[in-house]
Design an enzyme around this catalytic site. Sequence first.
Site: not given
Lengths: 380, 380, 393, 393
Positions: C111, C229
């Site tokens: 990410q 997340e």
Amino acid sequence: MAETTGTAGTEFVFSPEQQDLRRAVRQFCDERVDEPTVRRLMESDAGYDPALWARLGGELGVLGLAVPEELGGAGGGLVDQAVVAEEFGAALVPGPVLGTVALAVPALVALGGDEVLPSLVEGTRTGALAVPDHGGRFDPALVSVTESGGALTGEATQVVDGAADVLLVAARAGRDLGFYVVQGGERRSLSTLDRTRRQATVRFSATPARLVASGADAERAITAALRVGGALLAAEQVGGAKRLLDLTVAYAGTRLQFGRPIGSFQAVKHRCADMLVLVEHARSTAYHAAWALQDGTDDPDLAVSIAQATCSEAYQRVAADTVQLHGGIGFTWEHSAHLYLKRAVTDAALLGSAAAHRERIAELVLDTAVASGTLVVATG
Amino acid sequence: MAETTGTAGTEFVFSPEQQDLRRAVRQFCDERVDEPTVRRLMESDAGYDPALWARLGGELGVLGLAVPEELGGAGGGLVDQAVVAEEFGAALVPGPVLGTVALAVPALVALGGDEVLPSLVEGTRTGALAVPDHGGRFDPALVSVTESGGALTGEATQVVDGAADVLLVAARAGRDLGFYVVQGGERRSLSTLDRTRRQATVRFSATPARLVASGADAERAITAALRVGGALLAAEQVGGAKRLLDLTVAYAGTRLQFGRPIGSFQAVKHRCADMLVLVEHARSTAYHAAWALQDGTDDPDLAVSIAQATCSEAYQRVAADTVQLHGGIGFTWEHSAHLYLKRAVTDAALLGSAAAHRERIAELVLDTAVASGTLVVATG
Amino acid sequence: MDDSARVEKAAQQVVETHDPRSVSTREFLGACFDAGLAWVHFPEGLGGLGVSRGLQAKADAILQGAGAPNPFFLNPIGHGMAAPTVLEHGSPELARELLRPLATTEHIWCQLFSEPGAGSDLAGLATSAVLDGDDWVVNGQKVWTSLAHRARYGLLLARSDPDQPKHRGLTYFVLDMRAPGVETRPLRQITGQAEFNEVYLNDARIPDTHRLGAVGNGWRVAMTTLMNERSAIGGSSSVRGAGAIADAVQLWAQRPDRRTPVLRDKLAALWTRAEAQRLTDERARRSASTGSPGPEGSIAKLVSAELNQDVYEFCMELLGPEATLYGDYSLRDIQRHEDYRGPVQQRFLRSRANTIEGGTSEVLRNILGERILGLPGDLRADAGKAWKEIPRG
Amino acid sequence: MDDSARVEKAAQQVVETHDPRSVSTREFLGACFDAGLAWVHFPEGLGGLGVSRGLQAKADAILQGAGAPNPFFLNPIGHGMAAPTVLEHGSPELARELLRPLATTEHIWCQLFSEPGAGSDLAGLATSAVLDGDDWVVNGQKVWTSLAHRARYGLLLARSDPDQPKHRGLTYFVLDMRAPGVETRPLRQITGQAEFNEVYLNDARIPDTHRLGAVGNGWRVAMTTLMNERSAIGGSSSVRGAGAIADAVQLWAQRPDRRTPVLRDKLAALWTRAEAQRLTDERARRSASTGSPGPEGSIAKLVSAELNQDVYEFCMELLGPEATLYGDYSLRDIQRHEDYRGPVQQRFLRSRANTIEGGTSEVLRNILGERILGLPGDLRADAGKAWKEIPRG
């Protein structure tokens, strides 16, 4: 240690000489012990630079400030040495600061001097104290090294600066306690959390030793050394914590997020304010301990325990907050924060934890408190 | 207590019936036990309104929800009663909630019923438990009241709701423990910190008593009552803490200083966030305890101690923060905050402090922990 | 056959035809994908069966009961965050291209959000993306990128329009980590290890087909990633006494010589807090599965981060002088999972990042205060301003 | 003769000619005023000798050593805050008129700053002052006014120009508390007592001669008052183990049955914190007397307030179930000094106000952060706006 530099001195008021001393040490550290130097030495085998150490003892003359002149020292007071310890703590000066300056030298001074003392003060040799402590206090029952025929046998674990040239060792000679000067012994250096403060485990196998005190004299010298060590360690903790506060405030004032300095957010600002309180409390208690030991104005055990209980917690908290307020960058190896965090954790665990010192305070303050009976509890 | 209302029920998922129950109790409290009423009753001699109490038992029927139908109750589960305790706590319902609903009724249920139980459930009579506890646990060694010839003698101190019609008393009959129903005894009411929760010291002088259990049966019933009491007290603490959080958030969102709502300052906002965490933790542990006692899904002592250790600290902290975040107004007699603060302090001290429950948790969790030896400590 | 039975049957078939103890991880996970068990709530053909997300637990129980690896551990960002983002915002073609190799762990993902100048203020990021023909040309520096050195793809958030207010000028891409101009450097942390990386982007090119969501709509796409997340954290397995607190209890059991009544009370308090949070997670899961999500989920990150730190501070205090020792600071890549958390002293150091990574505790308290309690926002210095006019540093 | 000897001689003469154990308090304090010993750093003729402030301790030691009352306890606001404010900002005539009866405690003083709508945001206060001939006509409501019911004069801060930004439209007055239109009502607090008052001002008139400082300059005058308030707190006497912590230690000594190792550690920690703060106060005094005031002084209020609360929370925990009892909630005026702090439970309740009164802990942390550490200020919603345009409520 009853003599003082310059003005006889009100507690907490630094004499002009002491202010000069601070400036000189700070300038030396800025120039000679900057962070790249600290990092280079921390990666080295010895962990410090003997030549630099000798300059601190010789040129600058700051390794034995509280040592009487007739014993080869500067003839000053413990407050002078505390000022130096604070600056050393701020710069993370690598080398046997704790072992030599804060423990071995005071032990030898308490003994009335010794032939090795001048070389320790000059920085040409290093020293360490191989004495087991229980929460920062000497406990003869923990002594496991034994003496026989002028030689020592046994093991001393986790000796701070245990690679030093000269070890001052507590050992048992039959039923008696002895205090010895030893140059030999097998030193196994340990991988420490704080690589700027080394430790070693020392193994003696019929290692020649020279007796310098026995019985009550030995115990008295060791106790004196641990007290002075506690006070100087506290001053070092103040130096580190204050440096971190400055670092954090500078960062919070300049680091921008959301288009504004992060220090303008109360979450950051208020944590800095709490760090300030911690640093100020640490400073007050550390210098009170130094002044009290120097001038005999307070119970030395109580003054040192107050300082150690306060400074160990303050430095650790401030170091943790420093990482936090720097965000990710504070978690990197490249940033200074972790060097201090590791020192803070180490200092807190050495010479008695905060909890151990609180227990000592409880013994001295609470166990002697007597109910005077005027406080009323409502009984409904 | 194995039966449940409606859906057999996943833990933490309230059935539609339980949601209806909550709404009904809340509405009743809003209409009949508003703050002016609480303040009026708190200044009265009895400290509560017997007629109102009888409506809670009769019309609303919420004083014996976990009592089996054959014993005169609603035949529901402890979670139902916890929902009611939470709402009572939010409204600070004056009256013998703790003594009657949370302690005396569960004790009589644990005994398999008694002739006085229906009247306690209906709210036509009140009850209290005159049993000494040590940190929330029954300790037979603390029982000082003695029985002789069917009558009790001795003193029970600080009995919560001790002015009740019916007392359930632990007493010593020779070397045996007995559990008695008593209607007499001299009651000296105490001036409590929380005037919505009364206490009395009870003195027995050859006071007639009816034995309802002895020995292990008595001990079992008392222990069961203290467990249920702890769980319901926790639910009450949740109710009070949640009400304060709502009050504080509403104030912080509307009170203006410096031309903006004080809740827009992080110092205020973040403290509210911490209060939220406290309330959520309290709620989780309190209802876990209620569900665990109801369904037998966890060690009952552990579940109750987790709830009490958590809720006592949470409610006190939230109450203190409520005063702080309201500023000066929160320190006035006229504001609601102090009513809850006093209840929070009281609840924390009753049926075992948070520290006492942590000690119980340590016994149950730490003393049984075995070193599995896989956690590595670096040794340098 | 109801959905639950469908999931159960599919899982049983997979373990019958592909014994996870004998076939390769990739082959096994490929079979799971094909059977719709990678993410049961995804559409059929894209790793799912189009059934309720809650049924994933049933599938995982059967698969892992037969010895299957947990794909979340093998490819955490790919499995937990990239997959739902690609599904929701990518074209069907892109999803078809990317999801299967992601699911099999052939492609590890990373990410690329945080930057040196954009930490808490993620939306203030400066990495630029400029359209050049059918490609975007990207320049900038990303940081705190776990797995970048092993990843085939990265989730990239970049600024496509500096004249817009900061949230509105962002666009979201899938970056090929092997493309020219993408350079990954290990970032050494205070433990001595390099769990994270810095990623330098110098004229790296991304085909427009690898854009997720509309141009300028990157912030909304990033929210999908970040919410997944957070729910990955809040949705972790929930066993009493597990996690960091288990370390403290174990150390307590190992070191009777170091016990004191004060430390005993401290550990009991930590254990109780861990249990209160575990029950709160549990409660959040329960109420979420019945369709009424409560505030409990967002609390998990804040509490567990601070609790971890307190737990390892406790461990260090319990250790006493031994806490001042350390194993090995030499820079290592973290490969073997069993070595990852290291000795107690290393876990202590590592825990210092818990209150920073994935949202600082300061930002999380703002979120709790504003989004859950509804308190007013901070006064903003950057509201409505074009990004390029906002002071940075 | 040097200043120190002058002070010493003056003090000895006073106690020789006015034995504090036989003459009345007012007579004795009048003699002190006339001898310049009320505030030695004030000018001669106005209660001082024009010498260094540090010499006050010498005078007080002699006077109180001979049994003199402490005027600060008898008239705290008058002695500690009103006197320096009147001296600095009042006309010489006004100082001559007001200071002597203040010093003798013939006139008790109070402070009229806080309002229901102006707590932390003191400068936002709304009480209006409008000039009418030679008088100001004042309307508004003040709150948290200690001693208002016994005071002859009040230090009043009021808004004389609502069109100015909030700090610039304030003017400062000395209010005769017996003037028509001044109504004092007791304000009951959570202890049940009424230590404070509300003061309602309805067309109360103040002669312009009782204005301190220029019109519109009230904020600067108020700073003199507040700085003296803070230094009065920081300058309190400093004996190890005194203050709230003494209560906790005493309770510990009284209740061996309630002791645990955990409470022992907690009490030792509280004692240590109290001692660290005492030493910090001491250090502040020492460095102040040598002309280099450090940051230590401003910390005292913050720490001592939070410490008081922690100490009385500890006491309540130590008491256990007895903590749930209380003496008497009936509304009483606090008269007798020995009764003032009441039983432990009352002290606990009273301590809740410590972090609010005289500046909340939130405001104090801002002050430490901004004025001592130099961190940037909060973003302001009210900067530069005319007071009347700032939202209030």
